[in-house]
Design a protein around this motif. Structure first.
Motif, PDB file in Angstrom:
ATOM      1  N   GLU A   8     -24.674   6.225 -10.574  1.00  0.00           N
ATOM      2  CA  GLU A   8     -23.968   6.583 -11.810  1.00  0.00           C
ATOM      3  C   GLU A   8     -23.384   5.362 -12.517  1.00  0.00           C
ATOM      4  OE1 GLU A   8     -20.975   7.742  -8.475  1.00  0.00           O
ATOM      5  OE2 GLU A   8     -23.118   7.274  -8.701  1.00  0.00           O
ATOM      6  N   TYR A   9     -23.183   4.262 -11.786  1.00  0.00           N
ATOM      7  CA  TYR A   9     -22.725   3.016 -12.394  1.00  0.00           C
ATOM      8  C   TYR A   9     -23.886   2.071 -12.685  1.00  0.00           C
ATOM      9  CZ  TYR A   9     -17.956   4.377 -11.075  1.00  0.00           C
ATOM     10  OH  TYR A   9     -16.764   5.029 -10.960  1.00  0.00           O
ATOM     11  N   THR A  10     -24.858   2.036 -11.780  1.00  0.00           N
ATOM     12  CA  THR A  10     -25.990   1.125 -11.934  1.00  0.00           C
ATOM     13  C   THR A  10     -26.717   1.344 -13.254  1.00  0.00           C
ATOM     14  OG1 THR A  10     -26.358   1.160  -9.539  1.00  0.00           O
ATOM     15  CG2 THR A  10     -28.146   0.334 -10.899  1.00  0.00           C
ATOM     16  N   GLN A  11     -27.012   2.608 -13.555  1.00  0.00           N
ATOM     17  CA  GLN A  11     -27.884   2.880 -14.690  1.00  0.00           C
ATOM     18  C   GLN A  11     -27.270   2.480 -16.029  1.00  0.00           C
ATOM     19  OE1 GLN A  11     -30.233   6.423 -14.635  1.00  0.00           O
ATOM     20  NE2 GLN A  11     -30.402   6.457 -12.414  1.00  0.00           N
ATOM     21  N   PRO A  12     -26.025   2.876 -16.343  1.00  0.00           N
ATOM     22  CA  PRO A  12     -25.441   2.412 -17.608  1.00  0.00           C
ATOM     23  C   PRO A  12     -25.260   0.888 -17.655  1.00  0.00           C
ATOM     24  CG  PRO A  12     -24.222   4.297 -16.758  1.00  0.00           C
ATOM     25  CD  PRO A  12     -25.145   3.854 -15.666  1.00  0.00           C
ATOM     26  N   ALA A  13     -24.897   0.301 -16.516  1.00  0.00           N
ATOM     27  CA  ALA A  13     -24.679  -1.148 -16.487  1.00  0.00           C
ATOM     28  C   ALA A  13     -25.976  -1.901 -16.749  1.00  0.00           C
ATOM     29  CB  ALA A  13     -24.085  -1.566 -15.144  1.00  0.00           C
ATOM     30  N   LEU A  14     -27.028  -1.519 -16.066  1.00  0.00           N
ATOM     31  CA  LEU A  14     -28.299  -2.222 -16.221  1.00  0.00           C
ATOM     32  C   LEU A  14     -28.895  -1.982 -17.608  1.00  0.00           C
ATOM     33  CD1 LEU A  14     -30.141  -4.084 -14.652  1.00  0.00           C
ATOM     34  CD2 LEU A  14     -31.344  -2.089 -13.762  1.00  0.00           C
ATOM     35  N   TYR A  15     -28.786  -0.756 -18.100  1.00  0.00           N
ATOM     36  CA  TYR A  15     -29.259  -0.470 -19.461  1.00  0.00           C
ATOM     37  C   TYR A  15     -28.546  -1.368 -20.464  1.00  0.00           C
ATOM     38  CZ  TYR A  15     -29.414   1.798 -24.023  1.00  0.00           C
ATOM     39  OH  TYR A  15     -29.537   2.041 -25.372  1.00  0.00           O
ATOM     40  N   THR A  16     -27.227  -1.488 -20.336  1.00  0.00           N
ATOM     41  CA  THR A  16     -26.458  -2.286 -21.289  1.00  0.00           C
ATOM     42  C   THR A  16     -26.839  -3.753 -21.222  1.00  0.00           C
ATOM     43  OG1 THR A  16     -24.587  -0.743 -21.182  1.00  0.00           O
ATOM     44  CG2 THR A  16     -24.132  -2.969 -21.995  1.00  0.00           C
ATOM     45  N   VAL A  17     -26.932  -4.303 -20.036  1.00  0.00           N
ATOM     46  CA  VAL A  17     -27.286  -5.721 -19.892  1.00  0.00           C
ATOM     47  C   VAL A  17     -28.700  -5.972 -20.407  1.00  0.00           C
ATOM     48  CG1 VAL A  17     -27.677  -7.580 -18.228  1.00  0.00           C
ATOM     49  CG2 VAL A  17     -25.672  -6.115 -18.004  1.00  0.00           C
ATOM     50  N   ASN A  18     -29.639  -5.098 -20.066  1.00  0.00           N
ATOM     51  CA  ASN A  18     -30.998  -5.236 -20.592  1.00  0.00           C
ATOM     52  C   ASN A  18     -31.006  -5.181 -22.125  1.00  0.00           C
ATOM     53  OD1 ASN A  18     -32.245  -5.436 -18.079  1.00  0.00           O
ATOM     54  ND2 ASN A  18     -32.886  -3.290 -18.017  1.00  0.00           N
ATOM     55  N   ALA A  19     -30.190  -4.269 -22.678  1.00  0.00           N
ATOM     56  CA  ALA A  19     -30.138  -4.124 -24.136  1.00  0.00           C
ATOM     57  C   ALA A  19     -29.596  -5.387 -24.792  1.00  0.00           C
ATOM     58  CB  ALA A  19     -29.266  -2.920 -24.501  1.00  0.00           C
ATOM     59  N   LEU A  20     -28.541  -5.946 -24.224  1.00  0.00           N
ATOM     60  CA  LEU A  20     -27.968  -7.155 -24.811  1.00  0.00           C
ATOM     61  C   LEU A  20     -28.950  -8.317 -24.735  1.00  0.00           C
ATOM     62  CD1 LEU A  20     -24.229  -7.001 -23.637  1.00  0.00           C
ATOM     63  CD2 LEU A  20     -25.280  -6.130 -25.746  1.00  0.00           C
ATOM     64  N   HIS A  21     -29.697  -8.406 -23.648  1.00  0.00           N
ATOM     65  CA  HIS A  21     -30.725  -9.445 -23.566  1.00  0.00           C
ATOM     66  C   HIS A  21     -31.821  -9.215 -24.616  1.00  0.00           C
ATOM     67  CE1 HIS A  21     -29.422 -10.570 -19.276  1.00  0.00           C
ATOM     68  NE2 HIS A  21     -29.331 -11.668 -20.005  1.00  0.00           N
ATOM     69  N   THR A  22     -32.126  -7.951 -24.882  1.00  0.00           N
ATOM     70  CA  THR A  22     -33.116  -7.637 -25.907  1.00  0.00           C
ATOM     71  C   THR A  22     -32.609  -8.036 -27.287  1.00  0.00           C
ATOM     72  OG1 THR A  22     -33.908  -5.763 -24.596  1.00  0.00           O
ATOM     73  CG2 THR A  22     -34.523  -5.804 -26.914  1.00  0.00           C
ATOM     74  N   PHE A  23     -31.340  -7.735 -27.585  1.00  0.00           N
ATOM     75  CA  PHE A  23     -30.750  -8.137 -28.862  1.00  0.00           C
ATOM     76  C   PHE A  23     -30.733  -9.668 -28.977  1.00  0.00           C
ATOM     77  CE2 PHE A  23     -28.094  -4.026 -28.492  1.00  0.00           C
ATOM     78  CZ  PHE A  23     -29.160  -3.293 -28.978  1.00  0.00           C
ATOM     79  N   GLU A  24     -30.518 -10.337 -27.862  1.00  0.00           N
ATOM     80  CA  GLU A  24     -30.525 -11.795 -27.859  1.00  0.00           C
ATOM     81  C   GLU A  24     -31.915 -12.336 -28.218  1.00  0.00           C
ATOM     82  OE1 GLU A  24     -28.211 -15.415 -26.973  1.00  0.00           O
ATOM     83  OE2 GLU A  24     -27.869 -13.410 -27.724  1.00  0.00           O
ATOM     84  N   ARG A  25     -32.953 -11.684 -27.713  1.00  0.00           N
ATOM     85  CA  ARG A  25     -34.316 -12.086 -28.070  1.00  0.00           C
ATOM     86  C   ARG A  25     -34.518 -11.952 -29.583  1.00  0.00           C
ATOM     87  NH1 ARG A  25     -38.556 -10.324 -27.569  1.00  0.00           N
ATOM     88  NH2 ARG A  25     -39.899 -12.006 -26.827  1.00  0.00           N
ATOM     89  N   THR A  26     -34.049 -10.837 -30.138  1.00  0.00           N
ATOM     90  CA  THR A  26     -34.194 -10.604 -31.577  1.00  0.00           C
ATOM     91  C   THR A  26     -33.415 -11.643 -32.369  1.00  0.00           C
ATOM     92  OG1 THR A  26     -34.437  -8.227 -31.181  1.00  0.00           O
ATOM     93  CG2 THR A  26     -33.881  -8.912 -33.419  1.00  0.00           C
ATOM     94  N   HIS A  27     -32.203 -11.951 -31.910  1.00  0.00           N
ATOM     95  CA  HIS A  27     -31.362 -12.947 -32.586  1.00  0.00           C
ATOM     96  C   HIS A  27     -32.044 -14.316 -32.598  1.00  0.00           C
ATOM     97  CE1 HIS A  27     -27.662 -14.907 -33.925  1.00  0.00           C
ATOM     98  NE2 HIS A  27     -27.833 -15.800 -32.957  1.00  0.00           N
ATOM     99  N   ARG A  28     -32.724 -14.644 -31.496  1.00  0.00           N
ATOM    100  CA  ARG A  28     -33.421 -15.935 -31.410  1.00  0.00           C
ATOM    101  C   ARG A  28     -34.755 -15.912 -32.151  1.00  0.00           C
ATOM    102  NH1 ARG A  28     -32.314 -15.520 -25.658  1.00  0.00           N
ATOM    103  NH2 ARG A  28     -34.540 -15.039 -25.433  1.00  0.00           N
ATOM    104  N   GLU A  29     -35.129 -14.731 -32.642  1.00  0.00           N
ATOM    105  CA  GLU A  29     -36.424 -14.544 -33.307  1.00  0.00           C
ATOM    106  C   GLU A  29     -37.569 -14.915 -32.377  1.00  0.00           C
ATOM    107  OE1 GLU A  29     -36.305 -16.642 -37.019  1.00  0.00           O
ATOM    108  OE2 GLU A  29     -34.986 -15.158 -37.941  1.00  0.00           O
ATOM    109  N   ASP A  30     -37.431 -14.483 -31.119  1.00  0.00           N
ATOM    110  CA  ASP A  30     -38.510 -14.678 -30.155  1.00  0.00           C
ATOM    111  C   ASP A  30     -39.722 -13.851 -30.550  1.00  0.00           C
ATOM    112  OD1 ASP A  30     -36.833 -16.320 -28.780  1.00  0.00           O
ATOM    113  OD2 ASP A  30     -36.562 -15.004 -27.042  1.00  0.00           O
TER     114      ASP A  30
END
Length: 299
Positions: free
Chosen positions: A56-78
Motif C-alpha cells: 500500500e506504500y510501495t505502489q504510490p511511492a514508486l508511481y510518484t518517483v517514476n512520474a517525476l523522472h518522466t517529467f524530468e525527461r520531458t523538461h530536458r527534452e529527451d
C-alpha cells in the motif's frame, strides 16, 4: 530505430529513491503527500519500519518517483518514445507518459490498487528458473499439486507462479526434488492470479469513476503483450490484477519488427536486463493479438 521507454514495478523500490527529483518538483511532491496523507519524501528517504516494502506504500511511492523522472525527461527534452510499457505497476507510468490520465488520476488509481492488493493475503509468489512452462506443468501434475497460477512470464529463463501458501509450499517441494531452482518473492499475496478476483471486481468499479483518454503513443499491455485496444483501459487495468504479466511476449512483439529496438528504463536497469535476456534467446513467434484479454493462465 524504434525507441521504447520502460517503467519498473513493485520490487524496484529502494530507500533513498526520489532524492534526485523531489526537490525539483516541490509542488507535485507536496500535492502527492497531501493526497496520500503521509510524508512521501520521508518515507522514501528513511523507510521507517520497513513501510516502503508494504504494497500500500510501495505502489504510490514508486508511481510518484517514476512520474517525476518522466517529467524530468520531458523538461530536458529527451528523445520522445515511440511506445511505452511498464511491468505490472509500471504500466500506470506508461499510461501517464502516453497521456491516458494526469498525475493526480494515476496517483489515485495506484493508491486504491495498492490498498486492494495489500488487503489480499494467504499466499505468495515464486520465481521459477530455467524451466519451460510445459515442464513446470508436468512437474506439478506428477506430484498432484493443484491451484498454482502462472503470474508472470519475465523471460524465457524465469516464470513467476502464484498461489495460496500451502499450495506454494507443495510446489516448492516438487521443484526442489527435481533440482529446479525457485525463489520465493517478498510479496504478501498471490498477485496476478485467480485469487485476486475480489480485488479485480472492486478495482473495476473504482476505475469506472474516471474518464480516460486514448494513448498518444502505443502502450503495451501486460495482459495481452500487445498495444492497448481502443476503449479498453478499464477492462485491461482491472484484468491485470488476475492475469499473468506477459513481459516476454511484450518485448518479443517489439523485437519482431525489421528495425532494431532501442530501450531506456526509468530509474533502473532490471527491465533492461530482462530485455537483453529475451533479445538473446532463440527466436519465437510474436504474440497474436488478444481480444478480449486472454483468460488467466493456471496450472
Amino acid at each position: 530505430m524504434p525507441f521504447a521507454i520502460l517503467f519498473p514495478g513493485q520490487g524496484a523500490q529502494f530507500r533513498g529513491m526520489g532524492a534526485d527529483v523531489f526537490h525539483r518538483y516541490p509542488g507535485l511532491t507536496r500535492f502527492a503527500c497531501d493526497l496520500l496523507g503521509y510524508d512521501l519524501v520521508a518515507l522514501c528517504r528513511d523507510d521507517p519500519d520497513g513501510l516502503l516494502s508494504r504494497t500500500e506504500y510501495t505502489q504510490p511511492a514508486l508511481y510518484t518517483v517514476n512520474a517525476l523522472h518522466t517529467f524530468e525527461r520531458t523538461h530536458r527534452e529527451d528523445r520522445q518514445a515511440d511506445c511505452c510499457l511498464g511491468h505490472s505497476l509500471g504500466e500506470y507510468n506508461a499510461l501517464l507518459a502516453a497521456g491516458v490520465f494526469d498525475f493526480e488520476t494515476g496517483l489515485r488509481l495506484v493508491q486504491r490498487r495498492g490498498a486492494l492488493m495489500a488487503a489480499a493475503s494467504g499466499g505468495g509468489m515464486t520465481a521459477v528458473m530455467d524451466t519451460p512452462e510445459e515442464r513446470l506443468r508436468e512437474i506439478l501434475a506428477q506430484d498432484g499439486v493443484e491451484g498454482v497460477d502462472v503470474a508472470g512470464y519475465n523471460t524465457d529463463a524465469q516464470i513467476v507462479v502464484a498461489g495460496p501458501s500451502g499450495v506454494l509450499r507443495d510446489a516448492h517441494a516438487a521443484l526442489q526434488r527435481r533440482d529446479v531452482r525457485c525463489v520465493p518473492l517478498r510479496v504478501s499475496a498471490p498477485f496476478h492470479s485467480r485469487y485476486m478476483e475480489p480485488a479485480r471486481v472492486a478495482f473495476e468499479e473504482f476505475l469506472r469513476q474516471f474518464t480516460f483518454a486514448e494513448p498518444v503513443v502505443p502502450v503495451i499491455a501486460n495482459v495481452t503483450g500487445r498495444p492497448y485496444e481502443k476503449g479498453a483501459i478499464v477492462r485491461t487495468l482491472s484484468e491485470q490484477l488476475v492475469a499473468p504479466v506477459r513481459w516476454t511476449d511484450s518485448i518479443r512483439g517489439l523485437l519482431a519488427h525489421d528495425t532494431p529496438l532501442e530501450c531506456e528504463e526509468v530509474g533502473g536497469k532490471s527491465l533492461l536486463r530482462m530485455v537483453d535476456g529475451i533479445r538473446g534467446s532463440s527466436p519465437a513467434p510474436s504474440p497474436t493479438p488478444a481480444s478480449p484479454p486472454p483468460a488467466r493462465n493456471r496450472t
